[in-house]
Design a protein around this motif. Structure first.
Motif, PDB file in Angstrom:
ATOM      1  N   GLY A 167       0.774  -1.235   0.000  1.00  0.00           N
ATOM      2  CA  GLY A 167       0.000   0.000   0.000  1.00  0.00           C
ATOM      3  C   GLY A 167       0.802   1.280   0.000  1.00  0.00           C
ATOM      4  O   GLY A 167       0.216   2.364   0.072  1.00  0.00           O
ATOM      5  N   LEU A 168       2.136   1.178  -0.087  1.00  0.00           N
ATOM      6  CA  LEU A 168       2.979   2.373  -0.042  1.00  0.00           C
ATOM      7  C   LEU A 168       3.460   2.755  -1.434  1.00  0.00           C
ATOM      8  O   LEU A 168       3.630   1.906  -2.315  1.00  0.00           O
ATOM      9  CB  LEU A 168       4.189   2.135   0.864  1.00  0.00           C
ATOM     10  CG  LEU A 168       3.914   1.781   2.324  1.00  0.00           C
ATOM     11  CD1 LEU A 168       5.229   1.604   3.068  1.00  0.00           C
ATOM     12  CD2 LEU A 168       3.059   2.851   3.002  1.00  0.00           C
ATOM     13  N   ASP A 169       3.715   4.045  -1.637  1.00  0.00           N
ATOM     14  CA  ASP A 169       4.288   4.495  -2.899  1.00  0.00           C
ATOM     15  C   ASP A 169       5.765   4.099  -2.952  1.00  0.00           C
ATOM     16  O   ASP A 169       6.379   3.794  -1.914  1.00  0.00           O
ATOM     17  CB  ASP A 169       4.135   6.012  -3.043  1.00  0.00           C
ATOM     18  CG  ASP A 169       4.888   6.772  -1.969  1.00  0.00           C
ATOM     19  OD1 ASP A 169       6.110   6.972  -2.125  1.00  0.00           O
ATOM     20  OD2 ASP A 169       4.271   7.144  -0.952  1.00  0.00           O
ATOM     21  N   PRO A 170       6.368   4.070  -4.148  1.00  0.00           N
ATOM     22  CA  PRO A 170       7.752   3.593  -4.278  1.00  0.00           C
ATOM     23  C   PRO A 170       8.766   4.339  -3.413  1.00  0.00           C
ATOM     24  O   PRO A 170       9.657   3.722  -2.833  1.00  0.00           O
ATOM     25  CB  PRO A 170       8.046   3.794  -5.773  1.00  0.00           C
ATOM     26  CG  PRO A 170       6.718   3.709  -6.425  1.00  0.00           C
ATOM     27  CD  PRO A 170       5.757   4.336  -5.464  1.00  0.00           C
ATOM     28  N   LYS A 171       8.622   5.663  -3.292  1.00  0.00           N
ATOM     29  CA  LYS A 171       9.575   6.431  -2.500  1.00  0.00           C
ATOM     30  C   LYS A 171       9.498   6.051  -1.029  1.00  0.00           C
ATOM     31  O   LYS A 171      10.532   5.834  -0.371  1.00  0.00           O
ATOM     32  CB  LYS A 171       9.317   7.925  -2.678  1.00  0.00           C
ATOM     33  CG  LYS A 171      10.320   8.814  -1.953  1.00  0.00           C
ATOM     34  CD  LYS A 171      10.048  10.286  -2.237  1.00  0.00           C
ATOM     35  CE  LYS A 171      11.052  11.174  -1.515  1.00  0.00           C
ATOM     36  NZ  LYS A 171      10.792  12.631  -1.788  1.00  0.00           N
ATOM     37  N   THR A 172       8.288   5.934  -0.491  1.00  0.00           N
ATOM     38  CA  THR A 172       8.113   5.556   0.913  1.00  0.00           C
ATOM     39  C   THR A 172       8.563   4.116   1.135  1.00  0.00           C
ATOM     40  O   THR A 172       9.123   3.791   2.196  1.00  0.00           O
ATOM     41  CB  THR A 172       6.644   5.728   1.339  1.00  0.00           C
ATOM     42  OG1 THR A 172       6.225   7.065   1.049  1.00  0.00           O
ATOM     43  CG2 THR A 172       6.470   5.466   2.826  1.00  0.00           C
ATOM     44  N   SER A 173       8.327   3.252   0.153  1.00  0.00           N
ATOM     45  CA  SER A 173       8.765   1.861   0.257  1.00  0.00           C
ATOM     46  C   SER A 173      10.268   1.757   0.439  1.00  0.00           C
ATOM     47  O   SER A 173      10.759   0.960   1.240  1.00  0.00           O
ATOM     48  CB  SER A 173       8.342   1.078  -0.997  1.00  0.00           C
ATOM     49  OG  SER A 173       6.940   0.982  -1.093  1.00  0.00           O
TER      50      SER A 173
END
Length: 250
Positions: A167-173
């Protein structure tokens, strides 16, 4: 170190795990990967005692976990931190109360000692001063970091992360992956991450087990995964990347 030997698990006539073995060392990021239905979450649940395998063993630094009764398992469970998929925070509790929850359950520390530990853990995941916020006031990435803070509150020897980037965007991942790897190396934790995210595999996969249809098809590092000629693994790797690209995330 955690060692699993010949783990079998069935649900009715459906054999989900068909003899899985592996060694997960301390201080490195260990990943269990595979497509939906491959058995990776079932394997994690067998390792932490939520499922009892019909055959095989799980050893925590030589302690045979699967043969222990409920009371005996508690001592090992005190050494386990768990980051659940979706973070699984208590909505009615503040950030501080969520992180303090395992300390209240398993320790005899004073309130001031527990608060000191909570503040240390929040600072460690870059959430200093967020104590009084509720989960509804947090972004998805912040919830994951609170989940990590709670998971490390007991200073665990073993850390399990179930789909930490779900559920996270790539940057936050990437931020979450780097935090998990950093904590693993800093505290020499035996960390096991269940994921299907190829960014995580290539970014932090020191040791990887690939499951397919309940069997271990491959093991190795993220430096070796691109060199394999195993068709099932290549299909998983390239399908995962294609799906990401199709969604505009690469």
């Amino acid at each position: 170190m955690i060692e699993i030997k010949d783990i079998h698990k069935s649900f009715g006539e459906n054999e989900v795990l068909k003899g899985i073995s592996g060694k997960f060392e301390a201080g490195v990021t260990n990943l269990i990967i595979g497509g939906s239905g491959s058995g990776k979450t079932t394997l994690l649940k067998c390792m932490i005692g939520l499922h009892q395998p019909e055959q095989g063993s799980v050893e925590y630094d030589g302690r045979e976990f699967t043969q222990l009764n409920f009371e005996q398992r508690i001592e090992i469970r005190k050494e386990i931190g768990m980051l659940f998929q979706g973070s699984a925070l208590f909505d009615s509790m503040t950030v501080e109360e969520n992180v303090m929850f395992p300390l209240n359950m398993f320790t005899e520390q004073s309130n001031s000692e527990k608060l000191d530990r909570v503040n240390f853990c929040l600072d460690r995941v870059n959430l200093e001063g967020k104590n009084k916020l509720f989960p509804a006031e947090l972004s998805g990435g912040m919830k994951k970091r609170v989940g990590i803070a709670r998971a490390i509150a007991m200073n665990p020897k073993y850390l399990f992360c179930d789909e930490p980037n779900s559920g996270l965007d790539p940057k936050t991942s990437i931020v979450i992956d780097e935090l998990i790897k950093e904590l693993t190396e800093e505290y020499n934790t035996t960390t096991i991450v269940v994921t299907h995210d190829m960014n995580s595999v290539m970014g932090i996969g020191d040791y990887i087990i690939f499951l397919h249809e309940g069997k271990k098809f491959w093991e190795g590092s993220n430096k070796e995964i691109a060199k394999t000629d195993i068709e099932e693994l290549n299909d998983f790797v390239f399908a995962s990347r294609f799906m990401k690209a199709a969604k505009g995330k690469f």
